[in-house]
Design a protein around this motif. Structure first.
Motif, mmCIF file in Angstrom:
data_model
loop_
_atom_site.group_PDB
_atom_site.id
_atom_site.type_symbol
_atom_site.label_atom_id
_atom_site.label_comp_id
_atom_site.label_asym_id
_atom_site.label_seq_id
_atom_site.Cartn_x
_atom_site.Cartn_y
_atom_site.Cartn_z
ATOM 1 N N ASN A 1 8.015 9.509 -7.795
ATOM 2 C CA ASN A 1 8.261 9.656 -6.372
ATOM 3 C C ASN A 1 9.249 8.596 -5.896
ATOM 4 O O ASN A 1 9.256 7.487 -6.415
ATOM 5 C CB ASN A 1 6.929 9.505 -5.614
ATOM 6 C CG ASN A 1 7.065 9.746 -4.142
ATOM 7 O OD1 ASN A 1 7.881 10.524 -3.686
ATOM 8 N ND2 ASN A 1 6.243 9.055 -3.367
ATOM 9 N N SER B 1 11.517 2.609 -2.438
ATOM 10 C CA SER B 1 10.754 2.280 -3.641
ATOM 11 C C SER B 1 10.615 3.544 -4.473
ATOM 12 O O SER B 1 10.655 4.661 -3.957
ATOM 13 C CB SER B 1 9.380 1.706 -3.282
ATOM 14 O OG SER B 1 8.573 2.697 -2.705
ATOM 15 N N THR C 1 8.153 5.124 -7.632
ATOM 16 C CA THR C 1 7.010 4.991 -8.522
ATOM 17 C C THR C 1 7.359 5.721 -9.816
ATOM 18 O O THR C 1 8.018 6.765 -9.789
ATOM 19 C CB THR C 1 5.723 5.571 -7.900
ATOM 20 O OG1 THR C 1 5.974 6.912 -7.475
ATOM 21 C CG2 THR C 1 5.275 4.741 -6.712
ATOM 22 N N TYR C 2 6.934 5.129 -10.922
ATOM 23 C CA TYR C 2 7.309 5.693 -12.223
ATOM 24 C C TYR C 2 6.256 5.358 -13.270
ATOM 25 O O TYR C 2 5.387 4.512 -13.054
ATOM 26 C CB TYR C 2 8.677 5.157 -12.661
ATOM 27 C CG TYR C 2 8.734 3.653 -12.842
ATOM 28 C CD1 TYR C 2 8.535 3.082 -14.088
ATOM 29 C CD2 TYR C 2 8.998 2.808 -11.774
ATOM 30 C CE1 TYR C 2 8.581 1.708 -14.262
ATOM 31 C CE2 TYR C 2 9.059 1.438 -11.933
ATOM 32 C CZ TYR C 2 8.847 0.888 -13.180
ATOM 33 O OH TYR C 2 8.891 -0.474 -13.350
ATOM 34 N N THR C 3 6.343 6.038 -14.399
ATOM 35 C CA THR C 3 5.476 5.749 -15.538
ATOM 36 C C THR C 3 6.351 5.306 -16.702
ATOM 37 O O THR C 3 7.568 5.542 -16.705
ATOM 38 C CB THR C 3 4.643 6.976 -15.960
ATOM 39 O OG1 THR C 3 5.537 8.039 -16.308
ATOM 40 C CG2 THR C 3 3.702 7.413 -14.854
ATOM 41 N N ILE D 1 0.779 3.492 -13.121
ATOM 42 C CA ILE D 1 1.948 3.782 -12.298
ATOM 43 C C ILE D 1 2.546 2.464 -11.808
ATOM 44 O O ILE D 1 1.820 1.599 -11.303
ATOM 45 C CB ILE D 1 1.572 4.695 -11.116
ATOM 46 C CG1 ILE D 1 1.099 6.042 -11.671
ATOM 47 C CG2 ILE D 1 2.741 4.867 -10.164
ATOM 48 C CD1 ILE D 1 0.573 6.999 -10.625
ATOM 49 N N TYR D 2 3.834 2.321 -11.992
ATOM 50 C CA TYR D 2 4.564 1.122 -11.594
ATOM 51 C C TYR D 2 5.421 1.440 -10.374
ATOM 52 O O TYR D 2 5.744 2.599 -10.115
ATOM 53 C CB TYR D 2 5.481 0.650 -12.730
ATOM 54 C CG TYR D 2 4.727 0.250 -13.975
ATOM 55 C CD1 TYR D 2 4.363 -1.066 -14.195
ATOM 56 C CD2 TYR D 2 4.383 1.190 -14.936
ATOM 57 C CE1 TYR D 2 3.675 -1.440 -15.329
ATOM 58 C CE2 TYR D 2 3.695 0.835 -16.078
ATOM 59 C CZ TYR D 2 3.341 -0.485 -16.277
ATOM 60 O OH TYR D 2 2.653 -0.851 -17.404
ATOM 61 N N THR D 3 5.821 0.392 -9.664
ATOM 62 C CA THR D 3 6.691 0.552 -8.503
ATOM 63 C C THR D 3 7.885 -0.370 -8.638
ATOM 64 O O THR D 3 7.729 -1.539 -8.986
ATOM 65 C CB THR D 3 5.936 0.208 -7.202
ATOM 66 O OG1 THR D 3 4.812 1.073 -7.087
ATOM 67 C CG2 THR D 3 6.827 0.382 -5.993
ATOM 68 N N GLU E 1 6.123 -6.702 -9.037
ATOM 69 C CA GLU E 1 5.117 -5.625 -9.182
ATOM 70 C C GLU E 1 3.742 -6.169 -8.892
ATOM 71 O O GLU E 1 3.406 -7.270 -9.172
ATOM 72 C CB GLU E 1 5.137 -5.069 -10.602
ATOM 73 C CG GLU E 1 6.368 -4.249 -10.871
ATOM 74 C CD GLU E 1 6.366 -3.694 -12.283
ATOM 75 O OE1 GLU E 1 5.316 -3.671 -12.946
ATOM 76 O OE2 GLU E 1 7.415 -3.263 -12.729
#
Length: 176
Positions: A119, A129, A131-133, A155-157, A176
């Motif tokens: 997202n 921002s 969000t990712y994996t 999930i990271y940002t 993070e």
């Protein structure tokens, strides 16, 4: 009429210029491209080769049996308990000389790579921002004694800031 035409042309030109230089939203492609400057990341572990606890930890793995290390069983504290073989060289990371003198060695455990962006969200006037994996690649045999917890569901940002010229950069002022 000539004055009105010039004024209308100037106004139209001004609006066109503003529209062309207006700031764009952060796209998935932009975020992906920027994150790829950070990934893949090497994940390393510091092994205390002169620590008897490390010797015991290695005894619970296949590192010695598989030929990556030789474990010295004597209790002489003037030399390391764990020695790396030529088979382990591919996983050894340059370690600071002062740490090597104290019997520490950095080893590659794995690489962390960007998996997918989930997202993108605008967070302010010139900020966003994503969000990712991540995924883990190139797992090394030293993963067995590392503290790394492989979690592909986390999930990271990442935060991004927009520069005055409209381009996006990773905002490194937020952690993070």
């Amino acid at each position: 009429m000539k004055i009105k035409s010039r004024f209308g042309f100037s106004l139209l030109f001004g609006l066109f210029t503003v529209a062309c230089t207006s700031k764009k939203e952060l796209s998935t492609t932009d975020a992906d491209k920027l994150l790829r400057t950070v990934f893949p990341k090497e994940l390393t572990e510091t092994i205390a080769t002169g620590d008897p606890a490390t010797r015991q930890k290695i005894d619970n793995t296949s590192l010695e049996k598989d030929g990556f290390v030789i474990v010295r069983r004597s209790n002489n504290i003037d030399s390391p308990f764990v020695l790396f073989t030529t088979k382990a060289v591919a996983f050894l990371v340059k370690t600071k000389p002062e740490l090597e003198k104290q019997f520490f060695q950095e080893v590659l455990v794995a690489r962390q790579d960007l998996n997918r962006i989930i997202n993108i969200q605008k967070t302010g006037e010139n900020t966003a921002s994503a969000t990712y994996t991540v995924k883990y690649i190139d797992l090394s045999p030293f993963l067995q004694i590392s503290n790394l917890k492989i979690d592909t569901t986390k999930i990271y940002t990442a935060n991004f800031a927009q520069e005055p010229n409209g381009s996006w950069i990773i905002d490194r002022t937020h952690k993070e």
